[in-house]
Every structure is written in C-alpha cells, then in structure tokens.
Design an enzyme around this catalytic site. Structure first.
Site, PDB file in Angstrom:
ATOM      1  N   ASP A 210      37.001 -28.408 -79.847  1.00 20.28           N
ATOM      2  CA  ASP A 210      38.035 -28.164 -79.535  1.00 20.28           C
ATOM      3  C   ASP A 210      38.407 -26.801 -79.014  1.00 20.28           C
ATOM      4  O   ASP A 210      37.611 -25.880 -79.132  1.00 20.28           O
ATOM      5  CB  ASP A 210      39.185 -28.210 -80.718  1.00 20.28           C
ATOM      6  CG  ASP A 210      40.560 -27.898 -80.497  1.00 20.28           C
ATOM      7  OD1 ASP A 210      41.095 -28.406 -79.549  1.00 20.28           O
ATOM      8  OD2 ASP A 210      41.174 -27.043 -81.293  1.00 20.28           O
TER       9      ASP A 210
ATOM     10  N   ASP B  72      43.867 -27.384 -72.943  1.00 21.30           N
ATOM     11  CA  ASP B  72      43.854 -27.931 -74.246  1.00 21.30           C
ATOM     12  C   ASP B  72      43.300 -29.379 -74.434  1.00 21.30           C
ATOM     13  O   ASP B  72      43.629 -30.332 -73.847  1.00 21.30           O
ATOM     14  CB  ASP B  72      45.212 -28.121 -74.987  1.00 21.30           C
ATOM     15  CG  ASP B  72      45.248 -28.614 -76.422  1.00 21.30           C
ATOM     16  OD1 ASP B  72      44.142 -28.769 -76.913  1.00 21.30           O
ATOM     17  OD2 ASP B  72      46.039 -28.296 -77.035  1.00 21.30           O
TER      18      ASP B  72
END
Ligand SMILES: *[C@@H]1O[C@H](CO)[C@@H](O)[C@H](O)[C@H]1NC(C)=O
Ligand SMILES: *[C@@H]1O[C@H](CO)[C@@H](O)[C@H](O)[C@H]1NC(C)=O
Ligand SMILES: *[C@@H]1O[C@H](CO)[C@@H](O)[C@H](O)[C@H]1NC(C)=O
Ligand SMILES: *[C@@H]1O[C@H](CO)[C@@H](O)[C@H](O)[C@H]1NC(C)=O
Ligand SMILES: *[C@@H]1O[C@H](CO)[C@@H](O)[C@H](O)[C@H]1NC(C)=O
Ligand SMILES: *[C@@H]1O[C@H](CO)[C@@H](O)[C@H](O)[C@H]1NC(C)=O
Length: 432
Positions: A313, A113
């Site tokens: 992201d 992440d």
C-alpha cells in the site's frame, strides 16, 4: 449567505498559495511524474508550524490506524462502512503528483493511492473542500455523466439527480464521506493526454481525510487509472518513493511498460475477490538477520474467502503485521539488538534511548526476498535521543487479517506493478 461569502474568501486566500514551491516547478517528462511527500519543502501541504518529532510520529500512527481500519473495511459488495474512531483524523495518503485537468489545463496536486480505484477532485461549489478547486465551467472539455452512462454502475451508491439527470455517487474515505458528480474531462499526466477521463467532481465532503486537491486511484478495479488507460499504459506502472527526511524529496511515478527496470526481482501479484481493489502478494515468511522467525502460517496466509493476506500500500506509513507475526519479528529483533532497556513511543513498542546496531529484516515472498536496510526499519528522533523499530501490530479492534507493507518500508525501492503478467517487482533504487 454571509457564511458562504466568508468561506469563498477563505478558499480564495488558500488557493493563491496551493501550488508547488516554485523552486520545484520542473516539468514532468514523457510518462514520468515527480512524486512529492506531502511534507516535502516542495509541497504546499506541509504544516506551517512544524510538529515536534514525537507529535509527528504519534499523529502518523493515528492516521495509519485509521487507514488500516479503512483498508480492512474495503470488502467487496460492502460499501459505506462507518469508521469506529470518534476523533476526526486527517488520514490522507502521503504522496502527491501533479495532474493537469481540463482545457485549458488546470493543475492539481493529487494524492496517489494504490488501494483506491476512482479519481476524484474538488470542483467549484464543493461544500467542505478545503482548498484549490477545479473550475469546471472554465473547461471546454468538461462534461457530466448521466445516470444511463455505463460508468454510473461502477461507482458506489449511485443515485440520479432528479432535475439534472446527473449521476451522483457517495462513499466513505477514511474518516470522511464524499458526494460527487460523475464527470469526464481531459487528464494530462506528464506528456500524456487522456481524453474523457472519468472521475468524481466533489460536491460535498465531511471529515478530514479527503486529500486537499483530490485523489488519483491506482487500484486495480474499474474506473482506476489502470482501467481507463489500458491502451496507453497497459496496466503497468512503477514508483520510487523518496525518504521524507532526504533533502530533495522527489521520487517518480512511471506510467506504462516503457522504461521500466529490467533487472528486478518479481513475486506473483494476487487478486483477492474479497478485496478486489487491493494489490496482494504472498508473504511466506520473515527473516530477522539470518533467522527465519516462527510465525503460525495462518497469520500470513493468503485467503480469498476471508480476504486475508498481505498487501502493498502506498498510503500507510508504517508496516503493520497481524499480531503473532509482529510479535515473532519484534522478539527476535530485540534479542539481536541486545540492549536491555526497551522503551515505547505511542504504538511503537521497541524503542531505544542508546545507539543500537539493528539486524536487517527480510520479507520472504514467493520467489522474492526483500531485505530491508536500517533506513527502512528505524526512525530516529530529530535530536537522535530515541530510535524505534518502525513497525507495529495491526489494530486488534478490526478483523485483523491484513498485513500491510507500508510506504516507509518501500522508500528508495522501485516497486513495479505489472498487472498483465500478474507480478510485482522490487529493486533497490535511490529515488531522486
Ligand atoms: C514533453 O513535453 C514537453 C513540453 O511540451 C516537450 O518539450 C518535451 O520534449 C516532451 N518530452 C517527451 C519525452 O515527449
Ligand atoms: C453536480 O450535479 C448537481 C445536480 O445535478 C448540479 O446542480 C451541479 O451543478 C453539478 N455540479 C458540477 C460541478 O457538475
Ligand atoms: C449516500 O447515498 C445513499 C443512497 O443514495 C443514501 O442513502 C445516503 O444517505 C447517502 N449518504 C450521504 C452521506 O450522502
Ligand atoms: C535539489 O538538489 C539540487 C542539487 O543539489 C539543487 O540544485 C536543488 O535546488 C534542490 N531542490 C530543492 C527543492 O531543494
Ligand atoms: C531505561 O530508559 C528509561 C527511559 O529513557 C530511563 O528513564 C531509565 O533510567 C532507563 N533504565 C535503565 C536501567 O537504563
Ligand atoms: C529467501 O530466503 C530463504 C531463507 O534464507 C531461502 O531459503 C530462500 O531460498 C530465499 N528465496 C529466494 C527466492 O531467494
């Protein structure tokens, strides 16, 4: 008591089946880790009963919505933020890598992440964790950190366990809350060993957003992989995310400056003090085909005061643009497709039931244009009967100031995060 035994049994049954598919058990080499999509045939987390294509798309959109709300909530000095959604949504990041933790090593498939800093993994005794746990008692190099440890000041909501002097922290992640003991152990990623890596040993979780075998934070704040391996990797990494439709599914995470592509286009990487963990870039315009569409500059401007701007992201699936930007792109896209009958599917408002010829879309960043081909722009139903533009406008129930370039739009590109030189590189690459 009975419940406890029952749960332990369930955990055990889960844990025997929680590694990679043996066919995919090739070793990670050097500083390169294979990256798997969570629904890849290699992954133990693929749903046992496959969803229909439509259900899958709708569920992914719902998860993205939750993630967008979560990313918007990641504002400096503001920690525990309730998530608006009443429904529990499984919102874990999409890609996993293999990490070996402890001595002797125990293997966990951790979610990567880029928008989170700290790493955390489920540990023995964790309440609410759903699968394989790290058995810290079996590791000779494991240790808990006390409240005096400097790292205890870098986590959210630290508190001190009265009896044991253990630094405990809690935070929200998507629709979940977690509580963890701040701990250290050896992390081995591919061939690289990092001793005394600081992470959260999960003791309690609620909700469904926690990745089953933990999270590897690649963000830019303290306690992230980058901060803790400064000497080894010099805050440099790249990844190539595989298309989840491709047969072989594995991509790569390459850590450190060695072996990074030399022929690659760069745009400055920006740091936004309002959202310090996130990787911001300066989006200055969007082209559909050869037309630069009309977007009010304020919709995409980088703003360190409000936290507005554009981020890259790894955990959001479909790109989200603030409404005026999305509407401008969508209208030009529709104009060029020239098929009058536009339908919708969940949050996608530009879908077609006949074959279409789609224009390319180019994201124009400072000194770097990235032109996306159809594979990064369109999703097709399994039966081929519906095709949608795989982007949407940002949810309007959050303070909509974040544009998120999501992972479907990054697939089959190498994305290079070069933090020391404050630049982000993008090059086309077939991820294998
Ligand atoms: C990585 O480790 C494996 C097994 O220990 C070894 O065979 C291989 O040569 C190493 N590769 C590199 C690039 O260091
Ligand atoms: C976490 O901390 C609590 C409180 O000190 C302690 O009871 C528990 O054993 C710790 N667990 C691990 C895995 O370190
Ligand atoms: C998290 O920690 C804070 C401060 O110690 C505490 O007030 C709060 O109740 C905790 N939340 C959870 C979910 O444990
Ligand atoms: C990936 O492709 C190679 C070559 O086609 C094949 O040998 C291998 O079995 C495939 N792996 C998986 C997991 O399908
Ligand atoms: C438009 O598409 C919808 C959904 O597939 C279909 O029911 C309708 O008949 C189509 N209308 C025209 C004019 O083609
Ligand atoms: C990006 O595309 C725009 C519009 O076509 C063009 O004016 C600009 O020079 C390009 N920028 C780069 C860095 O190639």
């Amino acid at each position: 008591m009975k419940t406890h035994i029952y749960f332990s049994l369930v955990f055990f049954l889960f844990s025997v089946a929680q590694g990679l598919n043996p066919k995919c058990e090739t070793q990670d080499h050097g500083s390169n880790l294979q990256v798997f999509h969570i629904y890849s045939p290699c992954s133990p987390f693929k749903p046992s009963k496959p969803l229909s294509w439509e259900e899958d798309v709708l569920q992914t959109q719902a998860k993205d919505q939750a993630r967008l709300q979560y990313l918007s909530s990641l504002v400096a000095k503001k920690s525990v933020v309730p998530i608006a959604s009443g429904r529990q949504i499984v919102q874990s990041p999409t890609y996993i890598v293999r990490a070996n933790i402890g001595t002797p090593p125990q293997t966990l498939l951790m979610a990567m992440d880029t928008s989170n800093d700290a790493a955390w993994i489920p540990c023995t005794g964790c309440l609410g964790c759903s699968s394989t746990v790290f058995d810290n008692a079996k590791s000779t190099t494991f240790q808990s950190l006390g409240c005096q440890a400097p790292q205890c000041k870098q986590v959210q909501n630290p508190s001190c366990d009265g009896s044991g002097n253990t630094c405990i922290f809690n935070m929200t992640y998507g629709g979940s809350t977690i509580a963890a003991n701040l701990s250290q152990d050896t992390f081995t990623l591919a061939n690289d060993s990092v001793s005394s890596y600081t992470f959260g040993c999960l003791q309690k979780t609620t909700g469904n957003s926690v990745p089953p075998q933990g999270l590897l934070g690649l963000g830019r704040g303290p306690l992230s992989l980058l901060s803790q391996t400064q000497d080894l990797y010099q805050a440099t990494f790249s990844y190539c995310l595989p298309n989840f439709r491709s047969a072989n599914f594995s991509g790569s995470l390459r850590l450190g400056p060695v072996g990074q592509p030399v022929r690659i286009k760069y745009t400055p990487l920006l740091k936004n003090p309002r959202r310090p963990s996130l990787y911001f870039v300066n989006l200055i315009g969007i082209r559909v085909g050869n037309k630069v569409v009309d977007i009010p500059p304020s919709a995409i401007a980088f703003n360190p005061t409000t936290g507005a701007g554009t981020i890259i992201d790894s955990g959001t699936v479909f790109t989200r643009l603030v409404e005026p930007a999305y509407v401008a792109v969508r209208d030009e896209f529709r104009r060029r497709v020239k098929v009058a009958n536009v339908t919708s599917l969940g949050g996608f408002d530009t879908c077609y039931t006949v074959p279409i010829v789609a224009p390319t879309i180019t994201f124009m960043f400072t000194s770097m244009n990235v032109t996306l081909p159809q594979d990064n722009l369109l999703i097709h139903s399994t039966a081929g009967s519906i095709t949608c533009l795989a982007m949407a406008s940002a949810p309007d129930n959050v303070n909509s100031v974040l544009n998120v370039i999501a992972n479907m739009q990054q697939q089959n590109h190498r994305i290079l995060f070069d933090v020391p030189n404050s630049r982000l590189g993008v090059a086309r690459e077939l991820c294998t």
